[in-house]
Write an enzyme that holds these catalytic residues in place. Structure first.
Site, PDB file in Angstrom:
ATOM      1  N   GLU A   1      51.184 -20.987  -7.901  1.00  0.00           N
ATOM      2  CA  GLU A   1      50.301 -21.938  -7.220  1.00  0.00           C
ATOM      3  C   GLU A   1      49.990 -23.101  -8.170  1.00  0.00           C
ATOM      4  O   GLU A   1      49.507 -22.901  -9.283  1.00  0.00           O
ATOM      5  CB  GLU A   1      49.003 -21.231  -6.812  1.00  0.00           C
ATOM      6  CG  GLU A   1      48.127 -22.098  -5.939  1.00  0.00           C
ATOM      7  CD  GLU A   1      46.855 -21.382  -5.490  1.00  0.00           C
ATOM      8  OE1 GLU A   1      46.209 -20.739  -6.337  1.00  0.00           O
ATOM      9  OE2 GLU A   1      46.511 -21.470  -4.299  1.00  0.00           O
TER      10      GLU A   1
ATOM     11  N   GLU B   1      40.495 -13.488   0.214  1.00  0.00           N
ATOM     12  CA  GLU B   1      41.169 -14.726   0.648  1.00  0.00           C
ATOM     13  C   GLU B   1      41.642 -15.401  -0.633  1.00  0.00           C
ATOM     14  O   GLU B   1      40.860 -16.058  -1.314  1.00  0.00           O
ATOM     15  CB  GLU B   1      40.183 -15.644   1.389  1.00  0.00           C
ATOM     16  CG  GLU B   1      39.587 -15.069   2.668  1.00  0.00           C
ATOM     17  CD  GLU B   1      40.523 -15.201   3.861  1.00  0.00           C
ATOM     18  OE1 GLU B   1      41.687 -15.644   3.698  1.00  0.00           O
ATOM     19  OE2 GLU B   1      40.102 -14.838   4.970  1.00  0.00           O
TER      20      GLU B   1
ATOM     21  N   LYS C   1      27.394 -16.241  -4.128  1.00  0.00           N
ATOM     22  CA  LYS C   1      27.602 -16.647  -5.527  1.00  0.00           C
ATOM     23  C   LYS C   1      28.596 -17.798  -5.475  1.00  0.00           C
ATOM     24  O   LYS C   1      29.798 -17.608  -5.337  1.00  0.00           O
ATOM     25  CB  LYS C   1      28.201 -15.473  -6.334  1.00  0.00           C
ATOM     26  CG  LYS C   1      27.872 -15.437  -7.807  1.00  0.00           C
ATOM     27  CD  LYS C   1      28.458 -16.511  -8.671  1.00  0.00           C
ATOM     28  CE  LYS C   1      29.916 -16.434  -9.006  1.00  0.00           C
ATOM     29  NZ  LYS C   1      30.370 -17.728  -9.584  1.00  0.00           N
TER      30      LYS C   1
ATOM     31  N   CYS D   1      44.007 -24.147  -0.614  1.00  0.00           N
ATOM     32  CA  CYS D   1      44.820 -22.916  -0.670  1.00  0.00           C
ATOM     33  C   CYS D   1      46.031 -23.049   0.240  1.00  0.00           C
ATOM     34  O   CYS D   1      47.071 -22.458  -0.009  1.00  0.00           O
ATOM     35  CB  CYS D   1      43.968 -21.721  -0.275  1.00  0.00           C
ATOM     36  SG  CYS D   1      43.085 -21.986   1.268  1.00  0.00           S
TER      37      CYS D   1
END
Ligand code: NAD
Length: 501
Positions: free
Chosen positions: A368, A235, A162, A269
């Site tokens: 983040e 993750e 997906k 990331c």
């Protein structure tokens, strides 16, 4: 009417193409097909599956430019970066696992000491987990799902991907590549849509779900997966620290910081999101960072192949970055460069931004940011640098920069992260031999490397008794002989311990 996603080029805001959203019934049909195809795929064995990967790699090597252009167009990253961080590592992964997996997936003997003398043996066989669901983000829309797909398929699983709703065409492209390489029907499929179809995939009682994305979605996926006890690998996000020690090569560290902070417009990331530099060298270091930042050429990367930095993905991501910079400035940070969108570019561009005088009260140092922002803070002692680096909810990767490799390694060992690099950052994702993954809110489980492949198999312990002893000493009836046997075992344990001490 069929629901559609319109994919746009984030650098030009021009629509590229549409994809049909997968319906709930369509998803169930795909899951059924993947289950059916899995047995035959597993039964082919590693040797039977290998030619498919060889064909895939050969095709990709012949068409890497076209694939990279396709990725750059839907994601907004530089064409060169699409080769560097998407296509090249993906080809490398195919080549690596199609060789390495044979050894890793073969049966492993387990030494069982005295039990061997009784005619017993144990070994592990690695069975494919079954049907794997892969849910992926938009920031590395090709390389991230691709490496996971290869690990899953090489081990004999079938896969349903997906892709992010922001980069569905790249998901379609992956399907096209695998179809061209002749992978049998049902071995690999793609479902399209947003989080709703993602959630349905998680509920579909798959053998495992490998998720890469935000912490917030990771939490939801884990909760949904818990209903059927579906195992997950998560993750998730990062807030990576980079520590520059006073004896670091300043020019190299500044170039490294600028690249690892701004590549992919900071939407990695493992981007450098917090930079800690020794107070005694900060002036020269910041001067060099500014020098290299000012040289960055930003623009539509398909128009000019040597552009350094493209656009961000969308307005939502851009707003997060704008808010972090605004919050930092309001709390006393100084914006040395950038801090705004460029005037001359139409898409979702944000200028490479360097911030100083930052501290941990600011969002830009705690949450983040996922954008081209490099906040620089100073430290006085190495202990303080370690404490600052570890003061985060995230723990994906970290780096230490110094000419004294021993010292840097000693600090690296004290940092909380899944990967700590010395004198480089991010790039180990492109080395398939090395593991990838984090701890704390960066998630758990590993992809890549030998341990990564193990996420895609069920280790089954096979234990064989060659029937030398018709009655085992520990079976009924319990009597003096049983006791004698136990006493001998304990006597032997004592002797062995004595001999080995
Ligand atoms: P996201 O969490 O918004 O979406 C990721 C994927 O999950 C998309 O395909 C989305 O459609 C799907 N999704 C959303 N809600 C869902 C639900 N309830 N159930 C199932 N699927 C659902 O993340 P994003 O914005 O696409 O990606 C950026 C994030 O990914 C950042 O936090 C970044 O750090 C992280 N990331 C981590 C790594 C890593 O290796 N640790 C790598 C790349 C990106």
């Amino acid at each position: 009417m069929t629901e559609q996603i319109v994919s746009i080029n984030p650098s030009t805001l021009q629509p590229i193409d549409n994809v049909n959203v997968t319906t709930s019934e369509g998803l169930l049909e795909i899951v059924k097909k993947a289950r059916k195809a899995q047995t035959a795929w597993q039964d082919m064995g590693f040797d039977g599956r290998k030619p498919f990967f060889n064909r895939l790699s050969a095709y990709m090597l012949d068409h890497y430019e076209e694939i990279a252009r396709f990725i750059a167009r839907e994601n907004g990253k530089p064409y060169l970066e699409a080769i560097l961080a998407e296509v090249y590592p993906s080809i490398d992964v195919v080549n690596y696992y199609s060789k390495r997996a044979e050894k890793l997936l073969s049966d492993k003997k387990i030494p069982i000491r005295v039990f061997k003398l009784m005619g017993k043996k144990s070994y592990i066989m690695y069975k494919p987990a079954g049907v794997i669901g892969i849910i992926s983000p938009w920031n590395y829309p090709f390389a991230i799902p691709f490496s996971e797909i290869i690990m899953a398929l090489v081990a004999g699983n079938t896969v349903i991907l997906k892709p992010s709703e922001l980069t569905p065409l790249i998901g379609k492209k992956i399907q096209e590549l695998l179809d061209t390489a002749g992978f049998p029907e049902g071995v690999f499929s793609v479902v399209f849509g947003d989080g709703r179809i993602g959630a349905e995939l998680v509920k579909a009682r798959l053998s495992k779900v490998i998720f890469t994305g935000s912490v917030a979605t990771g939490r939801k996926i884990m909760a949904t997966a818990a209903e059927n006890l579906t195992p997950v690998v998560l993750e998730l996000g990062g807030k990576d620290p980079m520590i520059v020690l006073k004896d670091a090569d300043l020019d190299m560290s500044a170039r490294g910081a600028v690249w690892a902070g701004f590549m992919n417009s900071g939407q990695t990331c493992a981007s450098v999101e917090r930079l800690y530099v020794d107070e005694s060298i900060k002036d020269r270091f910041i001067e060099l960072v500014m020098q290299y930042t000012n040289k960055i050429r930003q623009g539509d990367t398909l128009e000019n192949e040597s552009t350094d930095m493209g656009s961000m993905i969308d307005q939502r991501q851009l707003s997060i970055v704008e808010n972090h910079v605004k919050d930092a400035a309001a709390r006393g940070a100084r914006v040395l460069s950038g801090g705004r969108r460029p005037d001359n570019l139409k898409g979702y561009f944000y200028k490479p931004t360097v911030l100083v005088d930052v501290d941990h009260s600011m969002q830009v140092m705690t949450d983040e940011t996922f954008g081209p922002v490099l906040p620089i803070m100073t430290f006085k002692t190495e202990e303080q640098a370690i404490q600052l680096a570890n003061d985060s909810r995230y723990a994906l990767t970290a780096s230490v920069w110094s000419k004294d490799i021993k010292r840097a390694e000693a600090i690296a060992r004290q940092l909380v992260a899944g990967t700590v690099t010395v004198n480089d950052h991010i790039m180990t994702y492109g080395i398939p031999e090395t593991p990838w993954g984090g701890s704390k809110e960066s998630g758990f489980g590993r992809t890549h490397a030998d341990i990564g492949l193990m996420e895609f198999v069920e280790p089954v312990h096979i234990h064989v008794d060659k029937a030398w002893l018709k009655k085992k000493p520990w079976w009924y009836p319990y009597n003096k002989k049983t006791l004698q046997f136990l006493k001998i075992m304990l006597w032997m344990t004592k002797k062995m311990k004595f001999l080995m001490s």
